[in-house]
Design a protein around this motif. Structure first.
Motif, PDB file in Angstrom:
ATOM      1  N   SER A 163     -34.539 -23.984   0.572  1.00 40.25           N
ATOM      2  CA  SER A 163     -35.541 -24.920   0.071  1.00 40.25           C
ATOM      3  C   SER A 163     -35.551 -24.952  -1.452  1.00 40.25           C
ATOM      4  O   SER A 163     -35.642 -26.020  -2.073  1.00 40.25           O
ATOM      5  CB  SER A 163     -36.923 -24.532   0.600  1.00 40.25           C
ATOM      6  OG  SER A 163     -37.928 -25.357   0.050  1.00 40.25           O
ATOM      7  N   ARG A 164     -35.448 -23.781  -2.055  1.00 41.12           N
ATOM      8  CA  ARG A 164     -35.443 -23.716  -3.516  1.00 41.12           C
ATOM      9  C   ARG A 164     -34.208 -24.399  -4.090  1.00 41.12           C
ATOM     10  O   ARG A 164     -34.295 -25.145  -5.078  1.00 41.12           O
ATOM     11  CB  ARG A 164     -35.491 -22.260  -3.967  1.00 41.12           C
ATOM     12  CG  ARG A 164     -35.462 -22.104  -5.471  1.00 41.12           C
ATOM     13  CD  ARG A 164     -35.759 -20.693  -5.912  1.00 41.12           C
ATOM     14  NE  ARG A 164     -35.776 -20.603  -7.366  1.00 41.12           N
ATOM     15  CZ  ARG A 164     -36.110 -19.527  -8.041  1.00 41.12           C
ATOM     16  NH1 ARG A 164     -36.476 -18.438  -7.385  1.00 41.12           N
ATOM     17  NH2 ARG A 164     -36.097 -19.516  -9.354  1.00 41.12           N
ATOM     18  N   LEU A 165     -33.060 -24.173  -3.493  1.00 44.84           N
ATOM     19  CA  LEU A 165     -31.822 -24.783  -3.989  1.00 44.84           C
ATOM     20  C   LEU A 165     -31.863 -26.300  -3.849  1.00 44.84           C
ATOM     21  O   LEU A 165     -31.435 -27.032  -4.749  1.00 44.84           O
ATOM     22  CB  LEU A 165     -30.613 -24.210  -3.246  1.00 44.84           C
ATOM     23  CG  LEU A 165     -30.326 -22.720  -3.468  1.00 44.84           C
ATOM     24  CD1 LEU A 165     -29.175 -22.263  -2.591  1.00 44.84           C
ATOM     25  CD2 LEU A 165     -30.022 -22.438  -4.940  1.00 44.84           C
ATOM     26  N   GLU A 166     -32.387 -26.790  -2.728  1.00 44.67           N
ATOM     27  CA  GLU A 166     -32.454 -28.237  -2.524  1.00 44.67           C
ATOM     28  C   GLU A 166     -33.447 -28.882  -3.492  1.00 44.67           C
ATOM     29  O   GLU A 166     -33.226 -29.993  -3.979  1.00 44.67           O
ATOM     30  CB  GLU A 166     -32.857 -28.556  -1.078  1.00 44.67           C
ATOM     31  CG  GLU A 166     -31.709 -28.433  -0.087  1.00 44.67           C
ATOM     32  CD  GLU A 166     -30.579 -29.390  -0.422  1.00 44.67           C
ATOM     33  OE1 GLU A 166     -30.823 -30.601  -0.554  1.00 44.67           O
ATOM     34  OE2 GLU A 166     -29.433 -28.918  -0.567  1.00 44.67           O
ATOM     35  N   GLY A 167     -34.549 -28.190  -3.780  1.00 52.10           N
ATOM     36  CA  GLY A 167     -35.503 -28.717  -4.750  1.00 52.10           C
ATOM     37  C   GLY A 167     -34.879 -28.865  -6.123  1.00 52.10           C
ATOM     38  O   GLY A 167     -35.141 -29.843  -6.846  1.00 52.10           O
ATOM     39  N   SER A 168     -34.026 -27.914  -6.502  1.00 56.78           N
ATOM     40  CA  SER A 168     -33.348 -27.992  -7.793  1.00 56.78           C
ATOM     41  C   SER A 168     -32.376 -29.161  -7.828  1.00 56.78           C
ATOM     42  O   SER A 168     -32.273 -29.862  -8.840  1.00 56.78           O
ATOM     43  CB  SER A 168     -32.599 -26.686  -8.074  1.00 56.78           C
ATOM     44  OG  SER A 168     -33.503 -25.608  -8.237  1.00 56.78           O
ATOM     45  N   VAL A 169     -31.667 -29.399  -6.729  1.00 59.32           N
ATOM     46  CA  VAL A 169     -30.722 -30.521  -6.684  1.00 59.32           C
ATOM     47  C   VAL A 169     -31.455 -31.839  -6.885  1.00 59.32           C
ATOM     48  O   VAL A 169     -31.014 -32.718  -7.642  1.00 59.32           O
ATOM     49  CB  VAL A 169     -29.945 -30.518  -5.352  1.00 59.32           C
ATOM     50  CG1 VAL A 169     -29.210 -31.840  -5.143  1.00 59.32           C
ATOM     51  CG2 VAL A 169     -28.970 -29.350  -5.323  1.00 59.32           C
ATOM     52  N   GLY A 170     -32.610 -31.996  -6.227  1.00 57.91           N
ATOM     53  CA  GLY A 170     -33.391 -33.223  -6.394  1.00 57.91           C
ATOM     54  C   GLY A 170     -33.868 -33.404  -7.812  1.00 57.91           C
ATOM     55  O   GLY A 170     -33.844 -34.517  -8.366  1.00 57.91           O
ATOM     56  N   TYR A 171     -34.297 -32.313  -8.442  1.00 52.96           N
ATOM     57  CA  TYR A 171     -34.789 -32.383  -9.818  1.00 52.96           C
ATOM     58  C   TYR A 171     -33.683 -32.831 -10.766  1.00 52.96           C
ATOM     59  O   TYR A 171     -33.870 -33.737 -11.590  1.00 52.96           O
ATOM     60  CB  TYR A 171     -35.333 -31.023 -10.235  1.00 52.96           C
ATOM     61  CG  TYR A 171     -35.752 -30.945 -11.689  1.00 52.96           C
ATOM     62  CD1 TYR A 171     -37.013 -31.377 -12.087  1.00 52.96           C
ATOM     63  CD2 TYR A 171     -34.894 -30.441 -12.664  1.00 52.96           C
ATOM     64  CE1 TYR A 171     -37.410 -31.314 -13.415  1.00 52.96           C
ATOM     65  CE2 TYR A 171     -35.271 -30.374 -13.995  1.00 52.96           C
ATOM     66  CZ  TYR A 171     -36.526 -30.807 -14.359  1.00 52.96           C
ATOM     67  OH  TYR A 171     -36.913 -30.749 -15.680  1.00 52.96           O
ATOM     68  N   TRP A 172     -32.501 -32.213 -10.657  1.00 48.13           N
ATOM     69  CA  TRP A 172     -31.413 -32.543 -11.587  1.00 48.13           C
ATOM     70  C   TRP A 172     -30.845 -33.927 -11.330  1.00 48.13           C
ATOM     71  O   TRP A 172     -30.390 -34.598 -12.267  1.00 48.13           O
ATOM     72  CB  TRP A 172     -30.325 -31.481 -11.525  1.00 48.13           C
ATOM     73  CG  TRP A 172     -30.810 -30.166 -12.066  1.00 48.13           C
ATOM     74  CD1 TRP A 172     -30.888 -28.987 -11.397  1.00 48.13           C
ATOM     75  CD2 TRP A 172     -31.324 -29.916 -13.370  1.00 48.13           C
ATOM     76  NE1 TRP A 172     -31.420 -28.006 -12.194  1.00 48.13           N
ATOM     77  CE2 TRP A 172     -31.696 -28.547 -13.419  1.00 48.13           C
ATOM     78  CE3 TRP A 172     -31.522 -30.696 -14.499  1.00 48.13           C
ATOM     79  CZ2 TRP A 172     -32.237 -27.955 -14.555  1.00 48.13           C
ATOM     80  CZ3 TRP A 172     -32.056 -30.108 -15.632  1.00 48.13           C
ATOM     81  CH2 TRP A 172     -32.408 -28.765 -15.649  1.00 48.13           C
ATOM     82  N   ALA A 173     -30.861 -34.386 -10.103  1.00 47.48           N
ATOM     83  CA  ALA A 173     -30.419 -35.754  -9.819  1.00 47.48           C
ATOM     84  C   ALA A 173     -31.326 -36.760 -10.527  1.00 47.48           C
ATOM     85  O   ALA A 173     -30.857 -37.781 -11.051  1.00 47.48           O
ATOM     86  CB  ALA A 173     -30.400 -36.004  -8.316  1.00 47.48           C
ATOM     87  N   ARG A 174     -32.637 -36.463 -10.565  1.00 45.52           N
ATOM     88  CA  ARG A 174     -33.569 -37.345 -11.282  1.00 45.52           C
ATOM     89  C   ARG A 174     -33.296 -37.319 -12.785  1.00 45.52           C
ATOM     90  O   ARG A 174     -33.381 -38.346 -13.466  1.00 45.52           O
ATOM     91  CB  ARG A 174     -35.015 -36.941 -10.999  1.00 45.52           C
ATOM     92  CG  ARG A 174     -35.480 -37.226  -9.583  1.00 45.52           C
ATOM     93  CD  ARG A 174     -36.981 -37.099  -9.451  1.00 45.52           C
ATOM     94  NE  ARG A 174     -37.472 -35.766  -9.789  1.00 45.52           N
ATOM     95  CZ  ARG A 174     -37.542 -34.759  -8.933  1.00 45.52           C
ATOM     96  NH1 ARG A 174     -37.125 -34.931  -7.689  1.00 45.52           N
ATOM     97  NH2 ARG A 174     -38.026 -33.590  -9.314  1.00 45.52           N
ATOM     98  N   GLN A 175     -32.970 -36.141 -13.318  1.00 40.57           N
ATOM     99  CA  GLN A 175     -32.663 -36.050 -14.741  1.00 40.57           C
ATOM    100  C   GLN A 175     -31.441 -36.884 -15.104  1.00 40.57           C
ATOM    101  O   GLN A 175     -31.399 -37.555 -16.135  1.00 40.57           O
ATOM    102  CB  GLN A 175     -32.422 -34.586 -15.139  1.00 40.57           C
ATOM    103  CG  GLN A 175     -33.612 -33.685 -14.965  1.00 40.57           C
ATOM    104  CD  GLN A 175     -34.819 -34.130 -15.778  1.00 40.57           C
ATOM    105  OE1 GLN A 175     -34.715 -34.375 -16.971  1.00 40.57           O
ATOM    106  NE2 GLN A 175     -35.958 -34.244 -15.126  1.00 40.57           N
ATOM    107  N   VAL A 176     -30.440 -36.859 -14.241  1.00 37.35           N
ATOM    108  CA  VAL A 176     -29.237 -37.664 -14.479  1.00 37.35           C
ATOM    109  C   VAL A 176     -29.585 -39.146 -14.463  1.00 37.35           C
ATOM    110  O   VAL A 176     -29.127 -39.925 -15.309  1.00 37.35           O
ATOM    111  CB  VAL A 176     -28.156 -37.345 -13.421  1.00 37.35           C
ATOM    112  CG1 VAL A 176     -27.003 -38.335 -13.501  1.00 37.35           C
ATOM    113  CG2 VAL A 176     -27.643 -35.923 -13.606  1.00 37.35           C
ATOM    114  N   ALA A 177     -30.402 -39.553 -13.490  1.00 38.99           N
ATOM    115  CA  ALA A 177     -30.750 -40.966 -13.367  1.00 38.99           C
ATOM    116  C   ALA A 177     -31.547 -41.460 -14.572  1.00 38.99           C
ATOM    117  O   ALA A 177     -31.444 -42.631 -14.952  1.00 38.99           O
ATOM    118  CB  ALA A 177     -31.554 -41.196 -12.083  1.00 38.99           C
ATOM    119  N   GLU A 178     -32.335 -40.567 -15.199  1.00 38.41           N
ATOM    120  CA  GLU A 178     -33.191 -40.969 -16.309  1.00 38.41           C
ATOM    121  C   GLU A 178     -32.548 -40.756 -17.679  1.00 38.41           C
ATOM    122  O   GLU A 178     -33.094 -41.182 -18.695  1.00 38.41           O
ATOM    123  CB  GLU A 178     -34.504 -40.181 -16.249  1.00 38.41           C
ATOM    124  CG  GLU A 178     -35.325 -40.487 -15.000  1.00 38.41           C
ATOM    125  CD  GLU A 178     -36.494 -39.536 -14.821  1.00 38.41           C
ATOM    126  OE1 GLU A 178     -36.675 -38.654 -15.701  1.00 38.41           O
ATOM    127  OE2 GLU A 178     -37.204 -39.656 -13.811  1.00 38.41           O
TER     128      GLU A 178
END
Length: 495
Positions: A163-178
């Motif tokens: 769960s922690r690893l997947e949460g980090s992936v979602g966070y960094w994907a948003r950073q890339v998009a922004e």
């Protein structure tokens, strides 16, 4: 494997090792020690630390229960650079990830040099290994090592770890998009130049000033230096902010504080420019703490998520600005005071890269700045401005724009679009390559770059062709945003 092991395997070179593929440290041997005592200490170190006897094969880690380490013995002659030759690449599937050399004087050991593959240790782990080997050589007892990479991999496979690893992936994907499409929109004033200007800073007054700023803001010392550098960089580039690529040591859990393995991974710390330097310091500190919460991630999953985000926006995510914190691990010889040229053999992977070498008693930094962007004197003035800004801010808040170097000058073809500086003529040149000369007319309309095309043009195919050309050409200051499909009265356009 742990995500840290996977992360390093993604970028190390199996043939020719890069400067970060192999980490090294040296330990003094107590006077009167024998070669047998040195061998016994090395054997005990490898025995207590599973990371030093772990092979990586087919996505799994294999811990060896026994083996032989052949240590090279070198008599100290010439300079220290002559004592131990450069390290050769490790094969993670075959080689023990540790090598040792024993340097002797008149046949007696006085120094041990450890070289460790980055898949087995990060910088903090090297500090732990250096301390433990010094204790073992001195005959001091050590408590058992309780937590190893195999234990960490087991945790990462639990529901909580996943769960922690997947949460980090979602966070960094948003950073890339922004992330801004062109985060370093400064013209290449010297397009034929090669490499980077490298300068070093040593400042005791800045160390005292950092302590006073920390006391008034509650921020961490590193955030002060990062904010000063980013503030002067954005003042020069005329950008509203930038993103700093930084390493996070990821050792916030108690079991990881004395862990020998590789857990450090790269994070992105957003910086927003402000006329108040102290406000920038507080914002940078908060942004860094938020980023560090997501410092652990599966690099394979992140690559997939980043690819999706990049396809959606039409452009890749580049490492334009990097900050490396190597305090406590660096052997760089800093200037006694002020800014001096650094060694010309230092390699840099980003347009601008700040290395923080020392924070205690003296601020020690190094700056690498792409030679196509600025002169050597400007690089020195930019790094010197970091010192001047910090010292000035210790006596009260200041506007960073009064320090550093003057704002970059751009020709009339440069425009602002979606918070980015864009070279309009460069975009037109790439569009001509993709669609043919005269097939589209590029112009700036409000906050967008628009390519006007004829009625018979397939907008989707044209846009894809332009994006492909932008990625292929890799031209500085040229972007291709992802949104397109809009009609106008006299034709159609692809914004």
């Amino acid at each position: 494997m742990t995500v840290g092991q996977k992360n390093v395997l993604e970028w190390i070179s199996p043939g020719l090792p890069g400067p970060a593929d192999i980490l090294s440290t040296t330990v003094r041997v107590p006077r009167g020690s024998t070669m047998d005592a040195v061998g016994a200490a090395l054997g005990e170190l490898i025995g207590r630390r599973e990371a030093l006897r772990t092979l990586l094969r087919d996505g799994e880690q294999v811990v060896r229960a026994s083996g032989t380490l052949v240590a090279e013995v070198v008599e100290a002659t010439g300079t220290h650079r002559d004592w131990v030759p450069p390290g050769r690449a490790f094969d993670p599937a075959v080689d023990l990830p540790v090598r040792a050399s024993v340097v002797t004087r008149s046949g007696s050991p006085f120094l041990v040099v450890l070289r460790v593959s980055h898949v087995a240790a990060d910088l903090m782990a090297m500090t732990i290994l250096r301390t433990e080997l010094a204790d073992l050589l001195a005959g001091r007892p050590l408590p058992p090592a309780a937590y190893h990479p195999a234990d960490h991999a087991t945790y990462e496979l639990t529901p909580r770890g996943q769960s922690r690893l997947e949460g980090s992936v979602g966070y960094w994907a948003r950073q890339v998009a922004e992330k801004p499409l062109c985060a370093f929109g400064v013209p290449f004033r010297f397009p034929g130049a090669r490499g980077h200007h490298h300068v070093l800073l040593g400042s005791r007054p800045a160390a005292g000033a950092v302590a006073r700023i920390v006391a008034s803001t509650g921020a961490r010392p590193l955030a002060v230096v990062m904010a000063a550098f980013a503030a002067l960089l954005t003042s020069w580039t005329g950008a509203p902010g930038c993103q700093l690529n930084c390493l996070c040591n990821n050792r916030f859990s108690p079991e990881l504080r004395d862990y020998v393995g590789t857990v450090a991974q790269e994070t992105i710390v957003p910086f927003t420019a402000s006329p108040s330097f102290l406000r920038s310091v507080s914002r940078t500190d908060a942004a860094a703490l938020a980023a560090y919460r997501y410092g652990r991630y599966d690099p394979v999953r992140l690559t997939e998520a980043k690819g999706e985000a990049e396809r959606a926006r039409g452009m890749g995510c580049h490492r334009d600005v990097v900050v490396n914190n190597t305090t406590g691990h660096s052997r760089v010889i800093l200037p006694a005071a002020g800014v001096e040229p650094g060694p010309d053999d230092r390699m840099f992977g980003a347009l601008a890269e700040l290395d923080v070498y020392q924070m205690d008693g003296k601020i020690g930094c190094g700056l690498g700045l792409d030679a196509r962007l600025a002169t050597a004197d400007e690089a020195a003035a930019l790094l010197g401005g970091v010192e001047r800004l910090i010292v000035a801010a210790a006596d009260g808040d200041v506007d960073p724009s009064g320090f550093g170097i003057p704002p970059a000058e751009r020709g009339p073809g440069w425009v602002r679009a979606r918070s980015c500086w864009v070279d309009l003529a460069g975009v037109q040149a790439v569009v001509d390559l993709a669609l043919g000369h005269g097939a589209a007319r590029v112009e700036a309309v409000g906050d967008e770059i628009v390519a006007r095309v004829g009625h018979d043009t397939d907008l989707s195919a044209a846009a894809e062709a332009v994006i492909t050309a932008v990625l292929r050409e890799g031209r500085h200051g040229v972007v291709a945003p992802s949104g397109y499909v809009r009609a106008t009265g006299e034709g159609r356009s692809a914004p």
